[in-house]
Design a protein around this motif. Structure first.
Motif, PDB file in Angstrom:
ATOM      1  N   GLY A  61      11.747  36.512  -5.997  1.00 41.49           N
ATOM      2  CA  GLY A  61      11.448  37.786  -6.637  1.00 41.49           C
ATOM      3  C   GLY A  61      10.573  37.619  -7.864  1.00 41.49           C
ATOM      4  O   GLY A  61      10.338  36.506  -8.351  1.00 41.49           O
ATOM      5  N   SER A  62      10.095  38.727  -8.370  1.00 46.92           N
ATOM      6  CA  SER A  62       9.260  38.730  -9.571  1.00 46.92           C
ATOM      7  C   SER A  62       9.928  39.575 -10.640  1.00 46.92           C
ATOM      8  O   SER A  62      10.414  40.675 -10.364  1.00 46.92           O
ATOM      9  CB  SER A  62       7.873  39.293  -9.229  1.00 46.92           C
ATOM     10  OG  SER A  62       7.083  39.406 -10.373  1.00 46.92           O
ATOM     11  N   ASN A  63       9.950  39.055 -11.868  1.00 49.31           N
ATOM     12  CA  ASN A  63      10.580  39.784 -12.978  1.00 49.31           C
ATOM     13  C   ASN A  63      12.075  39.982 -12.716  1.00 49.31           C
ATOM     14  O   ASN A  63      12.623  41.059 -12.983  1.00 49.31           O
ATOM     15  CB  ASN A  63       9.892  41.136 -13.177  1.00 49.31           C
ATOM     16  CG  ASN A  63       9.739  41.494 -14.636  1.00 49.31           C
ATOM     17  OD1 ASN A  63       9.664  40.631 -15.494  1.00 49.31           O
ATOM     18  ND2 ASN A  63       9.712  42.778 -14.922  1.00 49.31           N
ATOM     19  N   VAL A  64      12.710  38.943 -12.197  1.00 45.00           N
ATOM     20  CA  VAL A  64      14.109  39.030 -11.756  1.00 45.00           C
ATOM     21  C   VAL A  64      14.943  37.976 -12.481  1.00 45.00           C
ATOM     22  O   VAL A  64      14.494  36.851 -12.699  1.00 45.00           O
ATOM     23  CB  VAL A  64      14.223  38.833 -10.227  1.00 45.00           C
ATOM     24  CG1 VAL A  64      15.671  38.699  -9.792  1.00 45.00           C
ATOM     25  CG2 VAL A  64      13.552  39.988  -9.499  1.00 45.00           C
ATOM     26  N   ILE A  65      16.167  38.355 -12.842  1.00 46.31           N
ATOM     27  CA  ILE A  65      17.151  37.406 -13.381  1.00 46.31           C
ATOM     28  C   ILE A  65      18.329  37.341 -12.414  1.00 46.31           C
ATOM     29  O   ILE A  65      18.881  38.371 -12.024  1.00 46.31           O
ATOM     30  CB  ILE A  65      17.654  37.822 -14.777  1.00 46.31           C
ATOM     31  CG1 ILE A  65      16.505  37.802 -15.788  1.00 46.31           C
ATOM     32  CG2 ILE A  65      18.760  36.891 -15.257  1.00 46.31           C
ATOM     33  CD1 ILE A  65      16.929  38.183 -17.193  1.00 46.31           C
ATOM     34  N   ARG A  66      18.712  36.125 -12.035  1.00 48.32           N
ATOM     35  CA  ARG A  66      19.832  35.907 -11.119  1.00 48.32           C
ATOM     36  C   ARG A  66      21.035  35.374 -11.886  1.00 48.32           C
ATOM     37  O   ARG A  66      20.891  34.637 -12.854  1.00 48.32           O
ATOM     38  CB  ARG A  66      19.450  34.894 -10.031  1.00 48.32           C
ATOM     39  CG  ARG A  66      18.389  35.360  -9.063  1.00 48.32           C
ATOM     40  CD  ARG A  66      17.778  34.168  -8.326  1.00 48.32           C
ATOM     41  NE  ARG A  66      18.779  33.214  -7.862  1.00 48.32           N
ATOM     42  CZ  ARG A  66      19.050  32.973  -6.578  1.00 48.32           C
ATOM     43  NH1 ARG A  66      18.411  33.637  -5.634  1.00 48.32           N
ATOM     44  NH2 ARG A  66      19.940  32.069  -6.241  1.00 48.32           N
ATOM     45  N   VAL A  67      22.223  35.734 -11.402  1.00 51.14           N
ATOM     46  CA  VAL A  67      23.468  35.193 -11.954  1.00 51.14           C
ATOM     47  C   VAL A  67      23.935  34.080 -11.023  1.00 51.14           C
ATOM     48  O   VAL A  67      24.274  34.324  -9.864  1.00 51.14           O
ATOM     49  CB  VAL A  67      24.552  36.281 -12.077  1.00 51.14           C
ATOM     50  CG1 VAL A  67      25.840  35.681 -12.649  1.00 51.14           C
ATOM     51  CG2 VAL A  67      24.068  37.439 -12.941  1.00 51.14           C
ATOM     52  N   ASP A  68      23.915  32.853 -11.508  1.00 46.42           N
ATOM     53  CA  ASP A  68      24.292  31.692 -10.714  1.00 46.42           C
ATOM     54  C   ASP A  68      25.267  30.824 -11.506  1.00 46.42           C
ATOM     55  O   ASP A  68      25.476  31.026 -12.707  1.00 46.42           O
ATOM     56  CB  ASP A  68      23.056  30.849 -10.355  1.00 46.42           C
ATOM     57  CG  ASP A  68      22.091  31.595  -9.462  1.00 46.42           C
ATOM     58  OD1 ASP A  68      22.520  32.106  -8.421  1.00 46.42           O
ATOM     59  OD2 ASP A  68      20.890  31.638  -9.814  1.00 46.42           O
ATOM     60  N   ARG A  69      25.826  29.849 -10.827  1.00 48.21           N
ATOM     61  CA  ARG A  69      26.643  28.851 -11.515  1.00 48.21           C
ATOM     62  C   ARG A  69      25.774  27.756 -12.125  1.00 48.21           C
ATOM     63  O   ARG A  69      26.077  27.225 -13.180  1.00 48.21           O
ATOM     64  CB  ARG A  69      27.648  28.224 -10.535  1.00 48.21           C
ATOM     65  CG  ARG A  69      28.779  29.150 -10.153  1.00 48.21           C
ATOM     66  CD  ARG A  69      29.936  28.399  -9.553  1.00 48.21           C
ATOM     67  NE  ARG A  69      29.636  27.819  -8.248  1.00 48.21           N
ATOM     68  CZ  ARG A  69      30.459  27.017  -7.585  1.00 48.21           C
ATOM     69  NH1 ARG A  69      31.614  26.677  -8.130  1.00 48.21           N
ATOM     70  NH2 ARG A  69      30.142  26.542  -6.402  1.00 48.21           N
ATOM     71  N   PHE A  70      24.690  27.415 -11.431  1.00 45.74           N
ATOM     72  CA  PHE A  70      23.820  26.322 -11.858  1.00 45.74           C
ATOM     73  C   PHE A  70      22.521  26.871 -12.430  1.00 45.74           C
ATOM     74  O   PHE A  70      21.928  27.787 -11.862  1.00 45.74           O
ATOM     75  CB  PHE A  70      23.493  25.402 -10.676  1.00 45.74           C
ATOM     76  CG  PHE A  70      24.695  24.759 -10.057  1.00 45.74           C
ATOM     77  CD1 PHE A  70      25.120  23.513 -10.469  1.00 45.74           C
ATOM     78  CD2 PHE A  70      25.418  25.410  -9.062  1.00 45.74           C
ATOM     79  CE1 PHE A  70      26.232  22.913  -9.901  1.00 45.74           C
ATOM     80  CE2 PHE A  70      26.530  24.830  -8.486  1.00 45.74           C
ATOM     81  CZ  PHE A  70      26.950  23.567  -8.912  1.00 45.74           C
ATOM     82  N   PRO A  71      22.037  26.322 -13.526  1.00 47.86           N
ATOM     83  CA  PRO A  71      20.740  26.752 -14.059  1.00 47.86           C
ATOM     84  C   PRO A  71      19.597  26.125 -13.272  1.00 47.86           C
ATOM     85  O   PRO A  71      19.746  25.040 -12.702  1.00 47.86           O
ATOM     86  CB  PRO A  71      20.769  26.238 -15.501  1.00 47.86           C
ATOM     87  CG  PRO A  71      21.660  25.033 -15.438  1.00 47.86           C
ATOM     88  CD  PRO A  71      22.696  25.329 -14.387  1.00 47.86           C
ATOM     89  N   PHE A  72      18.448  26.811 -13.227  1.00 48.40           N
ATOM     90  CA  PHE A  72      17.273  26.239 -12.580  1.00 48.40           C
ATOM     91  C   PHE A  72      16.809  24.991 -13.329  1.00 48.40           C
ATOM     92  O   PHE A  72      16.313  24.054 -12.726  1.00 48.40           O
ATOM     93  CB  PHE A  72      16.133  27.256 -12.541  1.00 48.40           C
ATOM     94  CG  PHE A  72      16.342  28.342 -11.507  1.00 48.40           C
ATOM     95  CD1 PHE A  72      17.278  28.199 -10.506  1.00 48.40           C
ATOM     96  CD2 PHE A  72      15.590  29.501 -11.547  1.00 48.40           C
ATOM     97  CE1 PHE A  72      17.472  29.183  -9.548  1.00 48.40           C
ATOM     98  CE2 PHE A  72      15.763  30.497 -10.602  1.00 48.40           C
ATOM     99  CZ  PHE A  72      16.705  30.342  -9.599  1.00 48.40           C
TER     100      PHE A  72
END
Length: 415
Positions: A61-72
């Protein structure tokens, strides 16, 4: 008119220099040709590779924030990897919580993914990318539908067994048929096709492709695979606003709401990672910037050699035309006229070598490199022409200055 006459005479003398000793001139221009080819070829390959990689990551996606357990990113060096595994995954209730309260977001979605086999009669497609999505999914991620439609809110709420499929799955399950309205099975449950995604084609890497995608309502997915079990975790994704550069406001608001939802005390660290899709793209851009610098270094040596070749031609040209210079100056030619005449000639010669290098690069764009599409951009063409002109001017300035400073009497006597 003087400038046009000057350009024409310079072009004529440049052609004469080429014809007078063709082998010597070609060998001298070869350095410029190789240098321009090396630099522009590297830039063209880097631009094409970067574009193809970023196109392959459109699923983020573009201009998107995801909620994850691991950081990129790798995170702090002192942070042990096993602590990421201990973090709780996102869940549907957190999606509802964020969707109701976020003010800095344009849209919020939640989805769960897995690979599965789908069947229709005797036909089957293995390893399809199955996603369970909600109504807002199409507002956060690009869901281009070629035929049919997206899910209605009623279908999402009722967890209906309806699906949107990719082109590869459609061709495999329903060859030579219109898939709309047809039935297929996932783990024995019947689903009806209501939409077909636009064909995306092969990506550069083995990244999720819309051609192998299979979308179903989130509740229908949960009936099949029980989200939160068997290693299947939902992902919350939030689309930012255009008036929030860097998504700083959205990131801070999301962090505050998630901490409140998870009951974290002020002294406790975040037990979630907020990953921006642009992070990976920026990291890729930084890598290719380094590669571009290497291209400048490699091509720079070739261009330097080419510049010496152009300068050699111009010194010989000045010596051969000493008598003509003396006659021109005795008839009233100004120093700048002689100077510009030789500068234009050097530039024309350099441009010939540069254009030859650009033509070779253009020829390489027709070479098949699998899924990598190579395109010679207008920006790189301008760069090649500009570099060639600059090398010509730099190489011709000293011979041209010597010619312009000649005394007409001495020049005629030396001829």
């Amino acid at each position: 008119m003087n400038i046009l006459r000057l350009i024409w005479e310079s072009f004529r003398f440049a052609m004469q220099a080429l014809k007078s000793n063709l082998t010597r001139t070609i060998l001298s221009l070869l350095g410029v040709t190789v240098g321009i080819f090396a630099i522009i070829a590297v830039f063209t390959l880097v631009d094409s590779l970067e574009r193809n990689i970023k196109d392959s990551l459109t699923f983020l996606g573009s201009n998107v924030i995801r909620v994850d357990r691991f950081p990129f990113s790798s995170g702090p060096s002192q942070y042990p990897w096993w602590r990421y595994f201990r973090r709780p995954p996102a869940n549907y209730s957190e999606y509802v919580f964020l969707n109701e309260r976020l003010k800095s977001a344009s849209s919020v979605t939640v989805f769960a993914s897995t690979r599965t086999t789908v069947k229709a009669g005797s036909n089957a497609y293995e390893q399809a990318n199955l996603d369970g999505v909600v109504q807002n999914h199409k507002e956060v991620y690009d869901v281009p539908i070629q035929e049919g439609r997206f899910f209605t809110q009623m279908e999402i709420n009722a967890s209906r067994n309806v699906s949107i499929i990719g082109v590869k799955i459609a061709n495999a399950l329903f060859p030579n048929q219109n898939p709309l309205g047809k039935e297929f099975k996932i783990k024995g449950l019947k689903f009806i096709v209501i939409g077909i995604l636009q064909e995306e084609g092969e990506g550069l890497f083995d990244t999720p492709s819309k051609d192998e995608a299979l979308l179903v309502p989130y509740g229908a997915f949960n009936k099949l695979f029980y989200v939160g079990k068997n290693g299947i975790e939902p992902t919350i994704a939030v689309k930012g606003r255009d008036d929030d550069p860097g998504l700083i406001a959205l990131e801070n608001e999301m962090a505050g709401l998630l901490r409140a939802k998870r009951g974290l005390r002020p002294t406790e660290e975040n037990n979630f990672a907020l990953n921006k899709s642009e992070f990976i793209q920026d990291a890729i851009g930084s890598i290719f910037a380094v590669i571009s610098i290497a291209g400048w270094v490699i091509g720079g040596f070739s261009i330097l050699i080419g510049g010496f070749g152009i300068a050699n031609i111009m010194f010989v040209s000045v010596k051969e035309r000493t008598g003509i210079i003396g006659i021109q100056k005795s008839l009233g030619a100004k120093n700048y006229f002689i100077l510009l005449q030789f500068l234009f000639e050097a530039t024309f010669l350099s441009l010939i070598g540069g254009m030859a290098g650009l033509l070779i690069v253009f020829g390489t764009t027709f070479v098949s490199l699998g899924n990598l599409e190579i395109i010679l951009s207008f920006k790189n063409i301008l760069l090649g022409v500009g570099l060639s002109s600059a090398i010509g001017i730099a190489s011709g300035i000293i011979p041209a200055s010597l010619a312009a400073k000649m005394d007409p009497v001495d020049a005629i006597r030396m001829a």
